[in-house]
Design an enzyme around this catalytic site. Structure first.
Site, PDB file in Angstrom:
ATOM      1  N   TYR A 286      26.949  -0.212  20.329  1.00 39.46           N
ATOM      2  CA  TYR A 286      27.445   0.163  21.658  1.00 39.46           C
ATOM      3  C   TYR A 286      28.722  -0.619  21.959  1.00 39.46           C
ATOM      4  O   TYR A 286      28.783  -1.841  21.775  1.00 39.46           O
ATOM      5  CB  TYR A 286      26.368  -0.174  22.685  1.00 39.46           C
ATOM      6  CG  TYR A 286      26.690   0.183  24.116  1.00 39.46           C
ATOM      7  CD1 TYR A 286      26.276   1.399  24.645  1.00 39.46           C
ATOM      8  CD2 TYR A 286      27.380  -0.690  24.946  1.00 39.46           C
ATOM      9  CE1 TYR A 286      26.542   1.727  25.959  1.00 39.46           C
ATOM     10  CE2 TYR A 286      27.663  -0.368  26.265  1.00 39.46           C
ATOM     11  CZ  TYR A 286      27.245   0.844  26.763  1.00 39.46           C
ATOM     12  OH  TYR A 286      27.519   1.169  28.072  1.00 39.46           O
ATOM     13  N   TYR A 336      31.590   8.842  25.694  1.00 41.51           N
ATOM     14  CA  TYR A 336      30.738   7.826  26.318  1.00 41.51           C
ATOM     15  C   TYR A 336      29.630   8.537  27.086  1.00 41.51           C
ATOM     16  O   TYR A 336      29.805   8.961  28.222  1.00 41.51           O
ATOM     17  CB  TYR A 336      31.554   6.941  27.266  1.00 41.51           C
ATOM     18  CG  TYR A 336      30.724   5.845  27.896  1.00 41.51           C
ATOM     19  CD1 TYR A 336      30.341   4.736  27.154  1.00 41.51           C
ATOM     20  CD2 TYR A 336      30.321   5.917  29.220  1.00 41.51           C
ATOM     21  CE1 TYR A 336      29.582   3.723  27.713  1.00 41.51           C
ATOM     22  CE2 TYR A 336      29.565   4.907  29.794  1.00 41.51           C
ATOM     23  CZ  TYR A 336      29.194   3.814  29.039  1.00 41.51           C
ATOM     24  OH  TYR A 336      28.433   2.818  29.597  1.00 41.51           O
TER      25      TYR A 336
END
Length: 378
Positions: A286, A336
């Site tokens: 991430y 995202y």
């Protein structure tokens, strides 16, 4: 739970900056695609998991998909830090018998709707009072204080962060699903992008703001042979939180040049899977901001503290490197969707169907700082 559950299906919408549809419709489109990919029907799904931030209610999604009976649902706190916690919730539900097949979903119009990178439209939560009092109101501001200590302690520059961004954009450039498909950048491009928080973050160090939906189906491992797609085993799943910690960043640990929650996460994942850093073929890390990759590479033991800049500069995270990282382009290059799209890329790498497929993938680490998974062959 370890090895008893699988990811049976994955689905997504296109990733854009203006979907033109409601967030519920995006969730339904992604959910239906995941259910079809698993060879199931909406009637086979009896569990739902998403984020507390998701605007699509469970009953609304049931109605949209034509689901009749759900016996389990849950939500994970906050945003991207809990990306892998959603799968952990689903796996625990299936392993315990609380549900047979759980749909995990996340959908939002983050670019055309509420932009997470902007200051919150309402008074911040009490935990943010410590920062907002001093004018620190956006994620870039909050994280940069933490990143600055890392830069000072290890002599890391923004140019070092840019080397990660260049790799992510190179991976995205050959991934048709990515927003930045066929749009690689150079380090000079990165260094010419405007400052967001000087001297820590430039624009190209920040993740995208995306519209889109992502979903996956978790079910029992003994159903793997009946599925149309190769099943992907959930070898380990873990969450990691510490006293006096924050959602992802925090200013209260003794050493701000480290990521103690990620170190705790790594210890759990290695113990539960019986694996270690040398066993991982692909890492999906991430990255709401590029420096997070540096912290995680060190926290999970892929390199020593302070060595991530050299690890990246030496080509280790490239597609032909020792540890390919974010092969879809990550959250900077692909999209995202609070990190859930990175889990789909991990599944594709194990299946052997990724756009940037790595040869002989047995194990993929998917990590979101404070939650993580190890995926493998069923």
């Amino acid at each position: 739970m370890n090895g008893d559950t699988i990811v049976a299906g994955i689905g997504q919408t296109e990733f854009s900056k203006d979907s033109g549809r409601s967030e519920l419709q995006l969730a339904a489109e992604a959910g239906r695609a995941a259910i079809v990919d698993a060879g199931l029907s909406p009637a086979d799904i009896d569990g739902l998991v998403t984020f507390t931030l998701d605007s699509s209610g469970e009953l609304d999604l049931m109605r949209a998909l034509g689901m009749q009976e759900v016996r389990y649902w849950s939500r994970t706190p906050y945003g991207g830090a809990g990306a892998c916690t959603t799968v952990q919730h689903a796996a625990i539900a299936v392993a315990s018998g609380a549900a047979n097949a759980v749909l995990v979903y996340r959908a939002f119009n983050e670019r055309s709707g509420r932009r997470f990178g902007q200051p919150p439209p309402r008074p911040p939560a009490r935990t943010l009072d410590w920062y907002s009092t001093f004018g620190i109101r956006t994620p870039a501001q909050m994280y940069s204080l933490w990143f600055r200590r890392y830069m000072d302690d290890y002599g890391v520059t923004n140019e070092d962060f840019g080397r990660y961004t260049v790799v992510a954009r190179r991976h995205a450039a050959t991934n048709p699903n990515a927003w930045f498909y066929e749009r690689p950048i150079t380090l000079d491009d990165h260094q010419q992008s405007r400052w967001i928080v000087e001297p820590v973050l430039r624009l190209l160090d920040c993740c995208q703001e995306s519209d889109g939906g992502v979903a996956l189906v978790v079910t029992r491992a003994d159903r793997a042979r009946d599925l149309p797609q190769p099943a992907v085993s959930i070898e380990a799943a873990a969450d990691a939180h510490l006293g006096h910690g924050g959602v992802m960043y925090n200013y209260y640990h003794p050493d701000l040049a480290t990521f103690p929650e990620a170190e705790f996460l790594g210890r759990q994942l290695w113990e539960r899977s019986g694996l270690g850093p040398d066993d991982i073929d692909v890492a999906m890390l991430y990255e709401n901001f590029s420096p997070i990759v540096f912290y995680q590479l060190e926290a999970f033991g892929f390199c020593k503290r302070g060595e991530a800049k050299d690890f990246i500069a030496d080509g280790n995270i490239d597609l032909d490197g020792a540890l390919p990282v974010n092969t879809n382009g990550g959250l900077l290059g692909e999209a995202y969707i609070h990190g859930l799209n990175n889990i789909l890329e991990g599944v594709r790498q194990v299946r052997g169907t990724a756009a940037n497929q790595i040869a002989r993938v047995d194990h993929v680490l998917v990590a979101a700082g404070q939650s993580g998974l190890v995926l493998g062959h069923a």
